[in-house]
Structure formats: structure tokens, C-alpha cells
Design a protein around this motif. Structure first.
Motif, PDB file in Angstrom:
ATOM      1  N   GLU A  44       0.569  -0.515   3.356  1.00  0.00           N
ATOM      2  CA  GLU A  44       0.346  -1.486   4.427  1.00  0.00           C
ATOM      3  C   GLU A  44       1.661  -1.943   5.052  1.00  0.00           C
ATOM      4  O   GLU A  44       1.762  -2.102   6.275  1.00  0.00           O
ATOM      5  CB  GLU A  44      -0.435  -2.680   3.885  1.00  0.00           C
ATOM      6  N   LYS A  55      -6.414  -0.423   8.827  1.00  0.00           N
ATOM      7  CA  LYS A  55      -7.853  -0.704   8.941  1.00  0.00           C
ATOM      8  C   LYS A  55      -8.486   0.053  10.110  1.00  0.00           C
ATOM      9  O   LYS A  55      -9.709   0.199  10.162  1.00  0.00           O
ATOM     10  CB  LYS A  55      -8.097  -2.207   9.093  1.00  0.00           C
ATOM     11  N   PHE A  80     -10.445  -1.031   3.128  1.00  0.00           N
ATOM     12  CA  PHE A  80     -10.745  -0.926   4.559  1.00  0.00           C
ATOM     13  C   PHE A  80     -11.962  -0.050   4.859  1.00  0.00           C
ATOM     14  O   PHE A  80     -12.218   0.284   6.005  1.00  0.00           O
ATOM     15  CB  PHE A  80      -9.516  -0.384   5.302  1.00  0.00           C
TER      16      PHE A  80
END
Length: 270
Positions: A44, A55, A80
């Protein structure tokens, strides 16, 4: 009237090396991640560095089940709700490592096939490596062609033919043979790395690339460098010298680029 396809595929090597691997590819309507070899938190943070958000991914493609390629796969997929694509043997080999994945997020992508994700055609091809059924990918978008090929014990003629004349090539340059032989690894590990199911050396990468580079090729990213048995400058120098001996000239038209285990490459248009 046939709609014209815009050649606007972009990519970033988020991380590459013996400690973790991930590569992002996108078009205006498709977003794919290849491998999640780092923690979910680290992935991330790497996405943030290229101003993207995981996502919004359409899916994750898996090359093989080694931990430096799937460490954060299950976490990212569950967080996600991202579909995972891998061949049947890889699924069987990695399921116990990645935790439970909902059935509606599990998909098969067998070797030597082409699957379409929006406006992006992805071609899978097998490699020789000590995994269940390792495969890598060529991304086709309009006239553009992007290749990702690492974790190869050797580069077969079939692989060379599949990836030849790509616009961009992310290619393994894992180790310097002298560094490996003089290093701290036990002999059985050295033998594995040097074997036909191990990894490609700097010199062998240069020799293979000499048969792969075509008129369209503009950028080559040297990838999956060993933390202990290679250095960026050494890999680049070795590959460049090998290619120059084969008559290739470097400049604005054609160049070699580094990848890193911690820092993503710029999001680059092919």
C-alpha cells in the motif's frame, strides 16, 4: 467503423529483488498487479508513491508460489476484495500460504494462454524455475508490448520468441557469478541458483537480451537482483558490455534502467 485503440499502457516496478517482487500495469480502463511479494502494508505504501490505490485494481496475477512473490497476496486480496489469477498447480502449491480466499475471488489463468482484462490482453508463458508451475506475462495493448520475465533458470528459445521485440522489458539479472561463488551461501544454494531451475546471471541476461531486443525496444529494466550476490551498477555494466559486444548502441533511443527492492520505478508510459 473499428474503434482505434490508444497506446497508453503504463507500468511501475513497485519492488523487485530477492526480498520481494510486485509490478503494476495499467491502461485507461484496466489495472493489474503482478505478484505481492511484500507485506500488505508495504504494498500500500508503494502504491502511494506512484499516486495509485490498490483498491481500484481489477485483479492480481501470480507468477509462482515462492514467498518473495506471494507474501502479501492473501491479505491484499481479502482487504480490497481483489480477484487472484494463477494456474491450477500454483493454486495448489500456495493455498496453505496465503490463507482462505473466497471462491468468487479465485480464478485460473493457465500457462500459454491469453486472457483479456478490459483493453489489455495478457499472454502467459512458462519458465524453468524450482516452483510448481511458474509462468510470467506479456501485456499487449494496441501495438504496444510489455514483458515481465524473471525467476528463470535459463532463457529458452521459446521464451525468446514470445517476448521478442517488446517495447519495454522487465528482465531478470539476478547475480554476478563471481560474487555468488565467493559469497557466504552454502554450496547447495549456489548450485540451485546456477542450475536450470534457478536464476539468470548478469552475463546470461545480456546474451539473452541480445536475441530479444527488437526495433521497437526502448527500455529494459534489470530486475530481481540478488541482495547478496549482485549490485545495480555491476548488473547494468555487465549487461551493457555484453550488448555492446553484440553491436547494440545505447542512447536516447534505447537504455537500461534499475529496479529496487524498496523504491518503485516511476509510473512510465510504454
Amino acid at each position: 467503423m473499428k474503434k482505434k485503440v490508444r497506446n497508453n499502457v503504463r507500468f511501475s516496478v513497485l519492488a523487485s529483488g530477492s526480498t520481494g517482487n510486485a509490478c503494476y500495469v495499467e491502461t485507461d480502463s484496466s489495472r493489474l498487479l503482478v505478484d505481492v511479494g511484500l507485506s500488505g502494508k508495504k504494498i500500500e505504501s508503494l502504491f502511494k508513491k506512484i499516486n495509485r490505490d490498490p483498491k481500484f485494481l481489477d485483479g492480481i496475477l501470480v507468477t509462482h508460489e515462492h514467498s518473495d512473490h506471494i507474501k502479501g497476496l492473501g491479505i491484499l486480496s481479502r482487504r480490497f476484495k481483489l480477484p487472484i489469477y494463477a494456474n491450477e498447480k500454483t493454486w495448489l502449491a500456495m493455498e496453505n500460504q496465503i490463507g482462505k480466499i473466497p471462491t468468487d475471488l479465485k480464478f485460473h489463468f493457465e500457462c500459454d494462454r491469453v486472457q483479456t482484462f478490459g483493453d489489455l490482453d495478457v499472454e502467459s508463458f512458462g519458465v524453468s524455475h524450482d516452483a510448481a508451475s511458474p509462468q510470467f506475462y506479456v501485456f499487449h495493448h494496441g501495438e504496444k508490448k510489455l514483458t515481465l520475465a524473471t525467476d528463470m533458470g535459463y532463457v529458452s528459445d521459446r521464451i525468446k520468441g514470445t517476448v521478442k521485440d517488446s517495447d519495454m522489458i522487465i528482465f531478470e539479472s539476478n547475480h554476478d557469478i563471481d560474487m555468488l561463488m565467493m559469497g557466504k551461501y552454502p554450496w547447495n544454494i549456489k548450485r540451485r541458483i546456477l542450475g536450470d531451475q534457478g536464476h539468470v546471471s548478469n552475463e546470461d541476461a545480456g546474451e539473452a537480451l541480445a536475441e530479444i531486443i527488437g526495433d521497437k525496444t526502448r527500455r529494459i529494466y534489470l530486475a530481481h537482483l540478488s541482495k547478496d550476490n549482485n549490485m545495480k551498477d555491476l548488473a547494468r555494466m555487465s549487461v551493457q558490455q555484453t550488448l555492446e559486444k553484440r553491436g547494440f548502441e545505447f542512447g536516447e533511443k534505447f537504455a537500461l534502467y534499475d529496479t529496487d527492492a524498496e523504491v518503485p520505478t516511476d509510473l512510465t508510459t510504454v
